[in-house]
Design an enzyme around this catalytic site. Sequence first.
Site, short mmCIF file in Angstrom:
data_model
loop_
_atom_site.label_atom_id
_atom_site.label_comp_id
_atom_site.label_asym_id
_atom_site.label_seq_id
_atom_site.Cartn_x
_atom_site.Cartn_y
_atom_site.Cartn_z
N PRO A 1 -8.57 -0.46 -17.44
CA PRO A 1 -9.70 -0.86 -16.60
C PRO A 1 -10.29 0.30 -15.79
O PRO A 1 -11.49 0.37 -15.57
CB PRO A 1 -9.09 -1.94 -15.70
CG PRO A 1 -8.01 -2.54 -16.53
CD PRO A 1 -7.42 -1.37 -17.29
N SER A 2 -9.42 1.22 -15.36
CA SER A 2 -9.91 2.39 -14.62
C SER A 2 -10.83 3.23 -15.48
O SER A 2 -11.91 3.66 -15.04
CB SER A 2 -8.71 3.23 -14.15
OG SER A 2 -9.14 4.45 -13.57
N ARG B 1 -12.58 17.56 -13.57
CA ARG B 1 -11.29 16.97 -13.19
C ARG B 1 -10.51 17.90 -12.26
O ARG B 1 -9.28 17.88 -12.24
CB ARG B 1 -10.45 16.66 -14.44
CG ARG B 1 -10.98 15.50 -15.26
CD ARG B 1 -10.87 14.18 -14.52
NE ARG B 1 -11.33 13.06 -15.34
CZ ARG B 1 -12.58 12.61 -15.35
NH1 ARG B 1 -13.49 13.19 -14.57
NH2 ARG B 1 -12.91 11.59 -16.11
N ASP C 1 0.86 -1.19 0.00
CA ASP C 1 0.00 0.00 0.00
C ASP C 1 0.89 1.23 0.00
O ASP C 1 1.53 1.54 1.01
CB ASP C 1 -0.92 -0.01 1.23
CG ASP C 1 -1.91 1.14 1.24
OD1 ASP C 1 -1.80 2.06 0.39
OD2 ASP C 1 -2.80 1.14 2.11
N ARG D 1 -12.40 13.82 -27.76
CA ARG D 1 -11.44 14.85 -27.34
C ARG D 1 -10.00 14.51 -27.73
O ARG D 1 -9.08 15.29 -27.49
CB ARG D 1 -11.54 15.09 -25.83
CG ARG D 1 -10.96 14.02 -24.94
CD ARG D 1 -11.21 14.37 -23.48
NE ARG D 1 -10.53 13.46 -22.58
CZ ARG D 1 -10.66 13.49 -21.25
NH1 ARG D 1 -11.47 14.39 -20.70
NH2 ARG D 1 -10.00 12.65 -20.49
N TYR E 1 -8.40 15.87 -9.54
CA TYR E 1 -7.38 15.09 -10.24
C TYR E 1 -6.32 16.02 -10.83
O TYR E 1 -5.12 15.79 -10.69
CB TYR E 1 -8.04 14.26 -11.34
CG TYR E 1 -7.10 13.38 -12.11
CD1 TYR E 1 -6.51 12.27 -11.52
CD2 TYR E 1 -6.81 13.64 -13.45
CE1 TYR E 1 -5.66 11.43 -12.23
CE2 TYR E 1 -5.97 12.80 -14.17
CZ TYR E 1 -5.38 11.71 -13.56
OH TYR E 1 -4.54 10.90 -14.27
#
Length: 249
Positions: free
Chosen positions: A187-188, A148, A58, A209, A151
Amino acid sequence: MRLDGKRIFISAAAQGIGRASALACAAEGARVIATDIDAEALSTLVDEDNRIECHRLDMRDGGSVAAFAGRQPPLDGLFNCAGFVHNGTILDCSEDDWDFSFDLNVKSMYHAIRAFLPGMLEQAGKTGGAAILNMASMASSIKGFPNRLLYGATKAAVIGLTKGMAADYVGRGLRCNALCPGTVDTPSLRSRIAAAPDPVQAEKDFIARQPVGRLAQASDITPLVVYLLSDESRFVTGQAVLVDGGVTI
């Protein structure tokens, strides 16, 4: 081979760009230490020449990262790939969301770099160079995108971290660069598309885009990963390297 004899650590290696990068680096001769929090998915990461060793880790747990690094020989390369994409405006962003994203997208890099840096500097002194690569994004200080905000803020911080590291250690043989992909079919991304009110339209919007007319594949990104971790990039440091299909032209 381009990474022959090098020892490279990669986080978030169970899927997506991290997984593809682990395989690409191993194929170029590196010994890869692949880590992820998803031990089950990580267990399927196998290369033909057994150059990849997998460990559950982790990256948000600084103590565990430091202990793990203390058991490892010095690295030649470090790829901080772990991250999370938050969706929404600032009004959709709780304080918990903010803390989680900065912990995973930025502080995990702090943990890894702090833990592995002494050995990497030692290795750079022996071999003439070592490289850190941090996962940033075109959604950062480079360009703003709707929904976003959080992020983009974390990835802007990654670029700042990268440039500061590069400036501090350029005289000691350590290079530090940031990779800034466009929209990659991982996959994300597929989970975000599936969660949209209209998944079909969401996928069309993501594709639209990209001026090249398609989503990036992980194989579009890994050649830059190999290059930036190899001696071929020995004169490249402090850069935010875009691989965005023309979005920021």
